[in-house]
Design a protein around this motif. Structure first.
Motif, mmCIF file in Angstrom:
data_model
loop_
_atom_site.group_PDB
_atom_site.id
_atom_site.type_symbol
_atom_site.label_atom_id
_atom_site.label_comp_id
_atom_site.label_asym_id
_atom_site.label_seq_id
_atom_site.Cartn_x
_atom_site.Cartn_y
_atom_site.Cartn_z
ATOM 1 N N ASN A 1 -38.941 11.453 14.063
ATOM 2 C CA ASN A 1 -38.482 12.403 15.084
ATOM 3 C C ASN A 1 -37.039 12.843 14.853
ATOM 4 O OD1 ASN A 1 -40.985 12.281 16.321
ATOM 5 N ND2 ASN A 1 -40.396 10.633 17.697
ATOM 6 N N LEU A 2 -36.209 11.937 14.312
ATOM 7 C CA LEU A 2 -34.837 12.322 13.964
ATOM 8 C C LEU A 2 -34.861 13.373 12.862
ATOM 9 C CD1 LEU A 2 -31.725 12.016 13.955
ATOM 10 C CD2 LEU A 2 -32.019 10.095 12.359
ATOM 11 N N ASN A 3 -35.650 13.143 11.828
ATOM 12 C CA ASN A 3 -35.731 14.110 10.725
ATOM 13 C C ASN A 3 -36.214 15.465 11.223
ATOM 14 O OD1 ASN A 3 -34.740 12.435 8.702
ATOM 15 N ND2 ASN A 3 -36.757 11.567 8.269
ATOM 16 N N ALA A 4 -37.174 15.460 12.130
ATOM 17 C CA ALA A 4 -37.670 16.730 12.682
ATOM 18 C C ALA A 4 -36.583 17.418 13.501
ATOM 19 C CB ALA A 4 -38.907 16.472 13.540
ATOM 20 N N ALA A 5 -35.788 16.619 14.233
ATOM 21 C CA ALA A 5 -34.776 17.177 15.139
ATOM 22 C C ALA A 5 -33.595 17.793 14.378
ATOM 23 C CB ALA A 5 -34.272 16.100 16.100
ATOM 24 N N ILE A 6 -33.317 17.297 13.166
ATOM 25 C CA ILE A 6 -32.158 17.814 12.417
ATOM 26 C C ILE A 6 -32.576 18.703 11.247
ATOM 27 C CG2 ILE A 6 -30.677 15.859 13.055
ATOM 28 C CD1 ILE A 6 -31.118 14.787 10.181
ATOM 29 N N ALA A 7 -33.868 18.937 11.069
ATOM 30 C CA ALA A 7 -34.348 19.736 9.935
ATOM 31 C C ALA A 7 -33.677 21.110 9.924
ATOM 32 C CB ALA A 7 -35.865 19.891 10.015
ATOM 33 N N GLY A 8 -33.120 21.462 8.780
ATOM 34 C CA GLY A 8 -32.493 22.770 8.622
ATOM 35 C C GLY A 8 -31.099 22.882 9.217
ATOM 36 N N THR A 9 -30.542 21.776 9.733
ATOM 37 C CA THR A 9 -29.184 21.814 10.299
ATOM 38 C C THR A 9 -28.216 21.067 9.379
ATOM 39 O OG1 THR A 9 -29.205 19.730 11.550
ATOM 40 C CG2 THR A 9 -30.265 21.657 12.589
ATOM 41 N N ASP A 10 -26.909 21.230 9.638
ATOM 42 C CA ASP A 10 -25.883 20.559 8.842
ATOM 43 C C ASP A 10 -25.959 19.041 8.954
ATOM 44 O OD1 ASP A 10 -24.983 23.010 8.068
ATOM 45 O OD2 ASP A 10 -23.279 23.071 9.449
ATOM 46 N N ALA A 11 -26.567 18.553 10.038
ATOM 47 C CA ALA A 11 -26.658 17.100 10.252
ATOM 48 C C ALA A 11 -27.445 16.417 9.141
ATOM 49 C CB ALA A 11 -27.303 16.800 11.603
ATOM 50 N N GLU A 12 -28.242 17.189 8.415
ATOM 51 C CA GLU A 12 -29.015 16.608 7.302
ATOM 52 C C GLU A 12 -28.113 16.046 6.211
ATOM 53 O OE1 GLU A 12 -33.339 18.478 6.691
ATOM 54 O OE2 GLU A 12 -31.742 19.949 6.424
ATOM 55 N N LYS A 13 -26.865 16.527 6.175
ATOM 56 C CA LYS A 13 -25.933 16.079 5.123
ATOM 57 C C LYS A 13 -25.095 14.885 5.579
ATOM 58 C CE LYS A 13 -25.226 20.841 3.472
ATOM 59 N NZ LYS A 13 -25.547 21.598 4.710
ATOM 60 N N LEU A 14 -25.242 14.479 6.833
ATOM 61 C CA LEU A 14 -24.367 13.447 7.397
ATOM 62 C C LEU A 14 -25.025 12.063 7.375
ATOM 63 C CD1 LEU A 14 -23.080 15.415 10.521
ATOM 64 C CD2 LEU A 14 -21.958 15.170 8.290
ATOM 65 N N SER A 15 -24.170 11.049 7.471
ATOM 66 C CA SER A 15 -24.697 9.684 7.641
ATOM 67 C C SER A 15 -25.074 9.494 9.103
ATOM 68 C CB SER A 15 -23.634 8.650 7.250
ATOM 69 O OG SER A 15 -22.584 8.651 8.207
ATOM 70 N N ILE A 16 -25.875 8.483 9.357
ATOM 71 C CA ILE A 16 -26.287 8.230 10.744
ATOM 72 C C ILE A 16 -25.073 7.813 11.588
ATOM 73 C CG2 ILE A 16 -26.999 5.803 10.379
ATOM 74 C CD1 ILE A 16 -28.655 8.490 12.656
ATOM 75 N N GLU A 17 -24.104 7.130 10.972
ATOM 76 C CA GLU A 17 -22.885 6.753 11.708
ATOM 77 C C GLU A 17 -22.103 7.998 12.113
ATOM 78 O OE1 GLU A 17 -23.835 5.385 8.843
ATOM 79 O OE2 GLU A 17 -24.103 3.261 9.289
ATOM 80 N N MET B 1 -30.607 15.044 2.806
ATOM 81 C CA MET B 1 -31.716 14.144 2.518
ATOM 82 C C MET B 1 -32.254 13.537 3.812
ATOM 83 S SD MET B 1 -31.808 11.175 -0.373
ATOM 84 C CE MET B 1 -32.306 9.751 0.555
ATOM 85 N N ALA B 2 -33.545 13.419 3.886
ATOM 86 C CA ALA B 2 -34.150 12.887 5.113
ATOM 87 C C ALA B 2 -33.862 11.390 5.253
ATOM 88 C CB ALA B 2 -35.653 13.131 5.091
ATOM 89 N N PHE B 3 -33.755 10.961 6.480
ATOM 90 C CA PHE B 3 -33.592 9.528 6.738
ATOM 91 C C PHE B 3 -34.909 8.812 6.469
ATOM 92 C CE2 PHE B 3 -30.151 11.361 9.309
ATOM 93 C CZ PHE B 3 -29.103 10.609 8.832
ATOM 94 N N GLU B 4 -34.799 7.548 6.061
ATOM 95 C CA GLU B 4 -35.990 6.759 5.731
ATOM 96 C C GLU B 4 -35.981 5.432 6.465
ATOM 97 O OE1 GLU B 4 -36.144 6.260 1.517
ATOM 98 O OE2 GLU B 4 -36.416 8.406 1.153
ATOM 99 N N LEU B 5 -37.172 4.921 6.718
ATOM 100 C CA LEU B 5 -37.310 3.601 7.339
ATOM 101 C C LEU B 5 -36.875 2.540 6.335
ATOM 102 C CD1 LEU B 5 -38.481 2.009 9.837
ATOM 103 C CD2 LEU B 5 -40.586 1.789 8.492
ATOM 104 N N PRO B 6 -35.854 1.736 6.661
ATOM 105 C CA PRO B 6 -35.459 0.673 5.730
ATOM 106 C C PRO B 6 -36.489 -0.458 5.749
ATOM 107 C CG PRO B 6 -34.162 0.517 7.747
ATOM 108 C CD PRO B 6 -35.048 1.728 7.895
ATOM 109 N N ALA B 7 -36.716 -1.039 4.588
ATOM 110 C CA ALA B 7 -37.652 -2.172 4.524
ATOM 111 C C ALA B 7 -37.021 -3.396 5.180
ATOM 112 C CB ALA B 7 -37.983 -2.483 3.065
ATOM 113 N N LEU B 8 -37.845 -4.248 5.757
ATOM 114 C CA LEU B 8 -37.360 -5.530 6.275
ATOM 115 C C LEU B 8 -37.038 -6.436 5.096
ATOM 116 C CD1 LEU B 8 -39.940 -6.343 9.114
ATOM 117 C CD2 LEU B 8 -37.587 -5.531 9.410
ATOM 118 N N ALA B 9 -35.990 -7.257 5.232
ATOM 119 C CA ALA B 9 -35.612 -8.176 4.160
ATOM 120 C C ALA B 9 -36.410 -9.474 4.222
ATOM 121 C CB ALA B 9 -34.116 -8.478 4.242
ATOM 122 N N TYR B 10 -37.347 -9.565 5.174
ATOM 123 C CA TYR B 10 -38.153 -10.781 5.356
ATOM 124 C C TYR B 10 -39.531 -10.352 5.839
ATOM 125 C CZ TYR B 10 -35.826 -9.592 9.726
ATOM 126 O OH TYR B 10 -35.308 -8.894 10.778
ATOM 127 N N ALA B 11 -40.494 -11.261 5.757
ATOM 128 C CA ALA B 11 -41.852 -10.949 6.203
ATOM 129 C C ALA B 11 -41.895 -10.874 7.734
ATOM 130 C CB ALA B 11 -42.803 -12.038 5.723
#
Ligand code: MN3
Length: 202
Positions: free
Chosen positions: A38-54, A1-11
């Motif tokens: 750019n991260l999603n583009a860099a890992i597209a089609g690789t095993d890294a897509e299944k990993l957490s960012i940590e 799954m592609a990484f997503e921008l997390p929403a800010l918890a405040y304005a």
């Protein structure tokens, strides 16, 4: 799954006057979004897509530079947003306060060391408070979008506090006055979140 921008918890306005709304909007919506894209583009089609960012960070030496720069950028900023909050600041309490006293002598000495790490990081990078493998606390800084989770980092540990010292984080409001930005950061630190990260790391 592609990484997503997390929403800010405040304005974006919520951290003013310490961090201005325009900086927050551009920093979160443009800079962080670019790291995610750019991260999603860099890992597209690789095993890294299944990993957490940590997991990616912990084995970053196995990846090409675009993954290191953008993966680090995504991890670092995702953490950074949660470490700030409106009506925050004050002092840490409980086990975290005791650990800071043990490692640095007292809170002021910790703040001094953290501010020095932030001010003396040449060029772009981050200042950190980390829990080391031996469970003690340490302050350090990393260049660019590296972080202490990375296997290539000079200082390794679990980050519990982070400060972005790239010019994009402060230049609109503080121009070249990085120490003023670092000083303002103490007013917006979400110590409740830092304490939660400390507990998880222990
Ligand atoms: Mn940044």
């Amino acid at each position: 799954m592609a990484f997503e921008l997390p929403a800010l918890a405040y304005a974006p306005t919520a951290l003013e006057p310490h961090i201005d709304a325009k900086t927050m909007e551009i920093h979160h919506g443009k800079h962080h979004q670019a790291y995610v894209t750019n991260l999603n583009a860099a890992i597209a089609g690789t095993d890294a897509e299944k990993l957490s960012i940590e997991e990616i960070c912990k084995n970053i030496s196995k990846y090409p530079m675009p993954v290191r720069n953008n993966g680090g950028g995504h991890y670092n900023h995702s953490l950074f947003w949660t470490l700030m909050a409106p009506n925050a600041g004050g002092n840490p309490t409980g086990d975290l306060a005791a650990a800071i006293d043990k490692a640095f002598g007292n809170l002021d000495e910790f703040k001094k060391q953290f501010a020095t790490a932030a001010a003396t990081r040449f060029g772009s990078g981050w200042a950190w408070l980390c829990v080391k493998e031996d469970k003690s606390l340490c302050v350090c800084s990393t260049p660019n979008q590296d972080n202490p989770l990375m296997d290539i980092a000079e200082c390794k540990g679990t980050p519990i506090l982070a400060l972005d010292v790239w010019e994009h984080a402060y230049y609109l409001h503080y121009q070249n006055r990085r120490p003023d930005y670092v000083g303002a950061f103490w007013n917006v630190i979400n110590w409740t979140k830092v304490a939660e990260l400390y507990k998880n790391a222990m």
